[in-house]
Design a protein around this motif. Structure first.
Motif, PDB file in Angstrom:
ATOM      1  N   ALA A  35      -5.808   6.157   3.735  1.00 42.90           N
ATOM      2  CA  ALA A  35      -5.527   5.629   2.400  1.00 42.90           C
ATOM      3  C   ALA A  35      -5.057   4.185   2.432  1.00 42.90           C
ATOM      4  O   ALA A  35      -5.082   3.512   1.381  1.00 42.90           O
ATOM      5  N   ILE A  36      -4.634   3.672   3.581  1.00 47.77           N
ATOM      6  CA  ILE A  36      -4.190   2.278   3.642  1.00 47.77           C
ATOM      7  C   ILE A  36      -5.340   1.337   3.995  1.00 47.77           C
ATOM      8  O   ILE A  36      -5.115   0.130   4.149  1.00 47.77           O
ATOM      9  N   GLY A  61      -5.743  -1.426   1.464  1.00 50.45           N
ATOM     10  CA  GLY A  61      -4.655  -2.384   1.572  1.00 50.45           C
ATOM     11  C   GLY A  61      -4.872  -3.361   2.722  1.00 50.45           C
ATOM     12  O   GLY A  61      -4.649  -4.570   2.579  1.00 50.45           O
ATOM     13  N   PHE A 102      -4.203   1.517  -2.873  1.00 52.06           N
ATOM     14  CA  PHE A 102      -4.481   2.607  -1.939  1.00 52.06           C
ATOM     15  C   PHE A 102      -5.915   3.071  -2.122  1.00 52.06           C
ATOM     16  O   PHE A 102      -6.479   2.992  -3.217  1.00 52.06           O
ATOM     17  N   ALA A 119       0.851  -1.193   0.000  1.00 53.15           N
ATOM     18  CA  ALA A 119       0.000   0.000   0.000  1.00 53.15           C
ATOM     19  C   ALA A 119       0.882   1.237   0.000  1.00 53.15           C
ATOM     20  O   ALA A 119       2.085   1.171   0.251  1.00 53.15           O
ATOM     21  N   CYS A 120       0.271   2.385  -0.261  1.00 53.37           N
ATOM     22  CA  CYS A 120       0.996   3.646  -0.325  1.00 53.37           C
ATOM     23  C   CYS A 120       0.381   4.630   0.651  1.00 53.37           C
ATOM     24  O   CYS A 120      -0.837   4.844   0.659  1.00 53.37           O
ATOM     25  N   SER A 121       1.227   5.224   1.480  1.00 50.58           N
ATOM     26  CA  SER A 121       0.790   6.221   2.444  1.00 50.58           C
ATOM     27  C   SER A 121       1.598   7.491   2.238  1.00 50.58           C
ATOM     28  O   SER A 121       2.757   7.442   1.843  1.00 50.58           O
ATOM     29  N   ARG A 143       1.430   9.280  -5.623  1.00 53.19           N
ATOM     30  CA  ARG A 143       1.487   7.863  -5.242  1.00 53.19           C
ATOM     31  C   ARG A 143       1.756   6.992  -6.469  1.00 53.19           C
ATOM     32  O   ARG A 143       2.548   6.043  -6.407  1.00 53.19           O
ATOM     33  N   LEU A 150      -6.908   1.590  -7.336  1.00 53.55           N
ATOM     34  CA  LEU A 150      -7.135   2.904  -6.736  1.00 53.55           C
ATOM     35  C   LEU A 150      -8.606   3.277  -6.822  1.00 53.55           C
ATOM     36  O   LEU A 150      -9.361   2.674  -7.608  1.00 53.55           O
TER      37      LEU A 150
END
Length: 466
Positions: A368-369, A372, A393, A297-299, A411, A425
């Protein structure tokens, strides 16, 4: 008027003062935090800083206030400059907190080494002798003679030394060891910490000296002493991470001269703390291949996107009450997402234990995670292997919808830079990334869409393997 001594009770968490002992603090609502200390009342002489004569100030209109851009002093450590907002501001008071042995003194000694090449730095230690500091400095490298060392805990002596030497930067290690002779309490008490911080604040603003003070951290993660200590300083920096691990995370909790969302990532080596230029790649090292329950995931931390691996393990519970554990994120958030899975997808998780972990020991609470975490739980529960080149995300709502997140374009660019080929997304974020065509973007509106894509993708992978 002569000074008189009396006793009062202070809260060790927030500094609330009471004439009698109380079980619960009315200020911070904490239990059993009051300690008895001796305080001095009456009129005493006031001590000025730098022989400055104080005069009555006249208020002026806001329109007549002149703004000058603050000149910042670069520390030579890019990660630290990022967290500080671009460098050290003259006359600022910065608090550096963290667990014992995590690297606070090492980092500040490295800062002294870099700053001493162009300016005068005074390092004041109340915990270590000059020989101990010398031994630690030998591991870091060669130092300039502009770095001055002083082992002292008396605030009056420290004040006189700073006024005499007039250094540009002062390091205080640590604030809990400093004491004022007119305060009857022991060093490290609420009264002493508050008095010492007030003195250093007066010196910093009166002489224009940038001061760093080191603060110990208690078991619950807060700076030892009253919380008023954090309100008095300009910047609060916290060191996070396991002292036995190689990485360290420096997080800005409060910053009057910059953003409070920035973090700096360091790696502890024999020669000291070394910057990690690409923390995403550092966090993803050692990922398992072909294992279910793992997703990337992207944070966002300030303006920096960080890719993290989220792991989940779901298994049948041996007891009547299932166990839910989360490391690196909020346990209540994990329980909420599992309730969404049960309600919206009909997954029976009420009789299963669930363990969620963010690999690397980093702590993330950004919404945002959510997607994920949810897909990692589904992957472990249904034993679905998520492709290693897939990034996820998105925020998940109680209705099962996947909501938009901020900075989606940054991201996607970070994922593409690290070699990811597929990104799941929110569909509402597609407008901001529609110009990116060299990576596969999978827009989803609900969690059902995301789970269906995982199932379909696994079937395709199985057919290719056959």
């Amino acid at each position: 008027m002569a000074k008189a001594k009396k006793t009062a009770f202070f809260c060790q968490e927030c500094g609330y003062e009471s004439p009698k002992w109380m079980g619960q603090c009315p200020g911070c609502k904490q239990w059993n935090t009051f300690v008895e200390e001796t305080v001095v009342t009456g009129q005493g002489k006031t001590v000025g800083v730098g022989n400055v004569v104080r005069k009555a100030a006249d208020p002026i209109p806001l329109s007549q206030v002149e703004i000058h851009e603050e000149e910042r002093l670069c520390t030579g450590i890019k990660e630290l400059d990022r967290v500080l907002g671009g460098g050290i501001v003259g006359g600022s008071l910065t608090l550096v907190g963290g667990d014992p042995g995590i690297g606070k003194s090492t980092l500040l000694l490295q800062v002294c080494r870099n700053l001493a090449q162009k300016t005068q730095v005074l390092y004041i230690s109340g915990e270590e002798s000059l020989k101990q500091i010398k031994l630690r400095a030998q591991r870091i490298g060669a130092f300039s003679d502009r770095l001055l060392l002083l082992c002292e805990t008396n605030l009056d002596v420290i004040r006189q030394t700073i006024e005499k030497r007039r250094p540009d930067v002062v390091i205080i290690d640590s604030i809990q060891t400093m004491f004022h002779e007119e305060v009857a309490s022991a060093p490290g008490s609420v009264s002493q910490v508050r008095e010492a911080t007030g003195v250093f604040l007066q010196i910093a603003k009166g002489l224009g000296v940038s001061i760093f003070i080191v603060g110990h951290v208690t078991k619950d993660g807060s700076v030892a002493g009253p919380r008023v200590l954090e309100h008095m300083v300009d910047t609060v920096l916290y060191f996070e991470g396991d002292r036995h691990a190689s990485y360290r995370i420096l997080r800005g909790v409060k910053n009057r001269f910059g953003s409070t969302n920035e973090i700096g990532v360091f790696e502890m080596r024999e020669e000291g703390l070394v910057e990690v230029a690409n923390p995403s790649e550092f966090m993803l090292n050692g990922r398992p291949e072909g294992a279910s329950g793992s997703v990337v995931a992207c944070s966002m931390e300030g303006t920096r996107p960080i890719l993290i691996e989220i792991q989940a393990l779901v298994c049948k519970s041996s007891f009547g009450l299932p166990r839910r554990t989360a490391a690196g994120t909020d346990t209540n958030r994990v329980n909420l997402l599992m309730a969404v899975l049960e309600k919206r997808l009909g997954m029976h998780l009420s009789d299963s234990d669930a363990y969620v972990n963010i690999a690397g020991g980093i702590k993330m609470n950004e919404p945002a995670i959510d997607l994920g975490i949810l897909l990692a739980i589904v992957s472990s529960y249904r034993d679905i292997v998520i492709d290693d080149k897939t990034l996820v995300f998105g925020e998940v709502g109680l209705s099962g919808e996947v909501r938009a997140v901020s900075m989606a374009e940054q991201r996607v660019h970070e994922a593409r830079k690290l070699g990811f080929t597929t990104i799941i997304l929110p569909a509402v974020n597609m407008k901001s990334v529609q110009n990116i065509t060299d990576i596969c973007l999978i827009p989803v509106e609900t969690i059902r869409d995301a789970v269906n894509f995982l199932v379909k993708n696994e079937k395709n992978m199985g057919n290719k393997a056959k």
